[in-house]
Scaffold this motif. Structure first.
Motif, PDB file in Angstrom:
ATOM      1  N   HIS A   1       0.788  -1.229   0.000  1.00 27.12           N
ATOM      2  CA  HIS A   1       0.000   0.000   0.000  1.00 27.12           C
ATOM      3  C   HIS A   1       0.820   1.279   0.000  1.00 27.12           C
ATOM      4  CE1 HIS A   1      -4.218  -1.704   0.731  1.00 27.12           C
ATOM      5  NE2 HIS A   1      -3.443  -2.656   0.264  1.00 27.12           N
ATOM      6  N   ALA A   2       2.003   1.276   0.564  1.00 22.11           N
ATOM      7  CA  ALA A   2       2.837   2.486   0.532  1.00 22.11           C
ATOM      8  C   ALA A   2       3.665   2.563  -0.748  1.00 22.11           C
ATOM      9  CB  ALA A   2       3.754   2.533   1.749  1.00 22.11           C
ATOM     10  N   ALA A   3       4.051   1.414  -1.308  1.00 19.65           N
ATOM     11  CA  ALA A   3       4.926   1.401  -2.487  1.00 19.65           C
ATOM     12  C   ALA A   3       4.172   1.207  -3.794  1.00 19.65           C
ATOM     13  CB  ALA A   3       5.980   0.295  -2.337  1.00 19.65           C
ATOM     14  N   GLY A   4       2.933   0.751  -3.722  1.00 16.71           N
ATOM     15  CA  GLY A   4       2.156   0.524  -4.942  1.00 16.71           C
ATOM     16  C   GLY A   4       2.093  -0.944  -5.308  1.00 16.71           C
ATOM     17  N   THR A   5       1.660  -1.208  -6.530  1.00 15.50           N
ATOM     18  CA  THR A   5       1.503  -2.579  -7.021  1.00 15.50           C
ATOM     19  C   THR A   5       2.665  -2.940  -7.934  1.00 15.50           C
ATOM     20  OG1 THR A   5      -0.896  -2.439  -6.865  1.00 15.50           O
ATOM     21  CG2 THR A   5      -0.002  -4.149  -8.316  1.00 15.50           C
ATOM     22  N   MET A   6       3.291  -4.053  -7.615  1.00 13.15           N
ATOM     23  CA  MET A   6       4.378  -4.578  -8.440  1.00 13.15           C
ATOM     24  C   MET A   6       3.887  -5.832  -9.132  1.00 13.15           C
ATOM     25  SD  MET A   6       7.239  -3.970  -5.534  1.00 13.15           S
ATOM     26  CE  MET A   6       6.022  -3.922  -4.225  1.00 13.15           C
ATOM     27  N   ARG A   7       4.304  -6.000 -10.372  1.00 13.81           N
ATOM     28  CA  ARG A   7       3.899  -7.167 -11.145  1.00 13.81           C
ATOM     29  C   ARG A   7       5.149  -7.910 -11.623  1.00 13.81           C
ATOM     30  NH1 ARG A   7      -1.169  -6.040 -11.018  1.00 13.81           N
ATOM     31  NH2 ARG A   7      -2.140  -4.121 -11.674  1.00 13.81           N
ATOM     32  N   GLY A   8       5.249  -9.134 -11.173  1.00 12.07           N
ATOM     33  CA  GLY A   8       6.383  -9.968 -11.560  1.00 12.07           C
ATOM     34  C   GLY A   8       7.503  -9.911 -10.534  1.00 12.07           C
ATOM     35  N   ARG A   9       8.191 -11.050 -10.432  1.00 10.80           N
ATOM     36  CA  ARG A   9       9.307 -11.149  -9.492  1.00 10.80           C
ATOM     37  C   ARG A   9      10.335 -10.045  -9.689  1.00 10.80           C
ATOM     38  NH1 ARG A   9      11.207 -17.372 -10.001  1.00 10.80           N
ATOM     39  NH2 ARG A   9       9.436 -18.351  -8.974  1.00 10.80           N
ATOM     40  N   GLU A  10      10.602  -9.713 -10.945  1.00 15.51           N
ATOM     41  CA  GLU A  10      11.687  -8.766 -11.207  1.00 15.51           C
ATOM     42  C   GLU A  10      11.311  -7.317 -10.907  1.00 15.51           C
ATOM     43  OE1 GLU A  10      14.540 -10.191 -11.083  1.00 15.51           O
ATOM     44  OE2 GLU A  10      13.412 -12.062 -11.189  1.00 15.51           O
ATOM     45  N   GLN A  11      10.047  -7.051 -10.579  1.00 17.48           N
ATOM     46  CA  GLN A  11       9.687  -5.760  -9.992  1.00 17.48           C
ATOM     47  C   GLN A  11       9.754  -5.846  -8.470  1.00 17.48           C
ATOM     48  OE1 GLN A  11       5.940  -4.129 -11.293  1.00 17.48           O
ATOM     49  NE2 GLN A  11       6.775  -3.489 -13.263  1.00 17.48           N
ATOM     50  N   VAL A  12       9.408  -6.999  -7.917  1.00 18.58           N
ATOM     51  CA  VAL A  12       9.430  -7.182  -6.465  1.00 18.58           C
ATOM     52  C   VAL A  12      10.867  -7.228  -5.952  1.00 18.58           C
ATOM     53  CG1 VAL A  12       8.796  -8.728  -4.557  1.00 18.58           C
ATOM     54  CG2 VAL A  12       7.195  -8.360  -6.467  1.00 18.58           C
ATOM     55  N   ARG A  13      11.745  -7.903  -6.685  1.00 21.55           N
ATOM     56  CA  ARG A  13      13.113  -8.148  -6.204  1.00 21.55           C
ATOM     57  C   ARG A  13      13.871  -6.863  -5.838  1.00 21.55           C
ATOM     58  NH1 ARG A  13      15.283 -12.910  -6.604  1.00 21.55           N
ATOM     59  NH2 ARG A  13      14.047 -13.471  -8.439  1.00 21.55           N
ATOM     60  N   PRO A  14      13.984  -5.864  -6.719  1.00 22.84           N
ATOM     61  CA  PRO A  14      14.742  -4.667  -6.321  1.00 22.84           C
ATOM     62  C   PRO A  14      14.065  -3.889  -5.194  1.00 22.84           C
ATOM     63  CG  PRO A  14      13.809  -4.382  -8.518  1.00 22.84           C
ATOM     64  CD  PRO A  14      13.560  -5.805  -8.113  1.00 22.84           C
ATOM     65  N   TRP A  15      12.736  -3.935  -5.158  1.00 25.05           N
ATOM     66  CA  TRP A  15      12.018  -3.244  -4.089  1.00 25.05           C
ATOM     67  C   TRP A  15      12.332  -3.877  -2.740  1.00 25.05           C
ATOM     68  CZ3 TRP A  15       8.206  -5.654  -1.114  1.00 25.05           C
ATOM     69  CH2 TRP A  15       7.646  -4.838  -0.122  1.00 25.05           C
ATOM     70  N   ILE A  16      12.258  -5.213  -2.643  1.00 15.98           N
ATOM     71  CA  ILE A  16      12.488  -5.857  -1.353  1.00 15.98           C
ATOM     72  C   ILE A  16      13.933  -5.671  -0.908  1.00 15.98           C
ATOM     73  CG2 ILE A  16      13.007  -8.223  -2.122  1.00 15.98           C
ATOM     74  CD1 ILE A  16      10.813  -7.337   0.871  1.00 15.98           C
ATOM     75  N   TRP A  17      14.879  -5.756  -1.836  1.00 16.57           N
ATOM     76  CA  TRP A  17      16.284  -5.541  -1.475  1.00 16.57           C
ATOM     77  C   TRP A  17      16.494  -4.114  -0.963  1.00 16.57           C
ATOM     78  CZ3 TRP A  17      20.587  -8.391  -0.717  1.00 16.57           C
ATOM     79  CH2 TRP A  17      20.538  -9.737  -1.078  1.00 16.57           C
ATOM     80  N   LYS A  18      15.966  -3.133  -1.658  1.00 15.46           N
ATOM     81  CA  LYS A  18      16.138  -1.738  -1.228  1.00 15.46           C
ATOM     82  C   LYS A  18      15.455  -1.501   0.115  1.00 15.46           C
ATOM     83  CE  LYS A  18      15.349   3.039  -2.477  1.00 15.46           C
ATOM     84  NZ  LYS A  18      14.637   3.968  -3.304  1.00 15.46           N
ATOM     85  N   THR A  19      14.245  -2.022   0.267  1.00 11.25           N
ATOM     86  CA  THR A  19      13.481  -1.826   1.502  1.00 11.25           C
ATOM     87  C   THR A  19      14.169  -2.470   2.691  1.00 11.25           C
ATOM     88  OG1 THR A  19      11.411  -1.698   0.278  1.00 11.25           O
ATOM     89  CG2 THR A  19      11.248  -2.264   2.613  1.00 11.25           C
ATOM     90  N   MET A  20      14.645  -3.691   2.509  1.00 12.72           N
ATOM     91  CA  MET A  20      15.186  -4.429   3.638  1.00 12.72           C
ATOM     92  C   MET A  20      16.668  -4.153   3.904  1.00 12.72           C
ATOM     93  SD  MET A  20      12.396  -5.504   4.566  1.00 12.72           S
ATOM     94  CE  MET A  20      13.097  -6.048   6.082  1.00 12.72           C
ATOM     95  N   GLU A  21      17.332  -3.451   3.002  1.00  8.64           N
ATOM     96  CA  GLU A  21      18.742  -3.137   3.209  1.00  8.64           C
ATOM     97  C   GLU A  21      18.980  -1.650   3.504  1.00  8.64           C
ATOM     98  OE1 GLU A  21      21.250  -5.371   3.652  1.00  8.64           O
ATOM     99  OE2 GLU A  21      19.568  -6.765   3.653  1.00  8.64           O
ATOM    100  N   SER A  22      17.897  -0.920   3.766  1.00  8.18           N
ATOM    101  CA  SER A  22      18.039   0.464   4.208  1.00  8.18           C
ATOM    102  C   SER A  22      17.153   0.658   5.445  1.00  8.18           C
ATOM    103  CB  SER A  22      17.660   1.443   3.082  1.00  8.18           C
ATOM    104  OG  SER A  22      16.340   1.220   2.649  1.00  8.18           O
TER     105      SER A  22
END
Length: 168
Positions: A47-68
């Motif tokens: 809800h804060a980041a929006g809708t991602m479609r496909g693993r390759e949209q989720v992957r950079p988001w989760i890495w950035k979110t969880m590593e900052s």
């Protein structure tokens, strides 16, 4: 609804594996196995980041979110409760997001509701995270203040805190 019905036992075991994968990712800080448990065409609604479609949209988001900060200071994501909805192939749960000890044993966390939809074969085709972002900001700010009092506030968290105060 999903086109295929899954048994309660299959959904329960798939979700138990989901939790083991997430716990392993939190422990190792390797987020790829977390992402790899979704279908290639996953729909991930955050809800804060929006809708991602496909693993390759989720992957950079989760890495950035969880590593900052503050994600980088969250240590686990255990389910506090779960509901298995067999007709839709969904598991609905409340996830805790505790942050690491600021130095005196204090546990500071925030929770979210997640709805994950099973695709079969150990993969999930949809996830929706529902939460109030202000509760996460409040928890992270509380953590920063406590770490500041204890002299354990890292530079990354101090910068985040300054940025958040500047945004008021």
């Amino acid at each position: 609804m999903t086109s295929r019905l899954f048994t309660r036992a299959e959904l329960a075991e798939a979700f138990a594996q989901f939790e083991r994968t997430v716990a392993g990712a939190a422990e190792t800080r390797n987020w790829d196995p977390w992402v790899d448990q979704y279908t290639e065409d996953v729909e991930y609604i955050e809800h804060a980041a929006g809708t991602m479609r496909g693993r390759e949209q989720v992957r950079p988001w989760i890495w950035k979110t969880m590593e900052s900060f503050p994600g980088s200071y969250m240590t686990a994501f255990p389910a506090l409760w779960t509901v298995i909805d067999e007709p839709t192939g969904r598991v609905i749960c409340e996830l805790d997001n505790p942050m690491r000890d600021p130095g005196d044993g204090t546990i500071i966390s925030a929770t979210n509701i997640s709805i994950v939809t099973y695709a079969g074969d150990g993969l999930w085709r949809r996830q929706e995270d529902i939460y109030n972002p202000l509760r996460f900001v409040s928890a992270a700010m509380k953590w920063c203040k406590k770490a500041g009092e204890l002299g354990t506030l890292p530079d990354e968290a101090a910068a985040w805190m300054r940025d958040m105060k500047g945004g008021r």
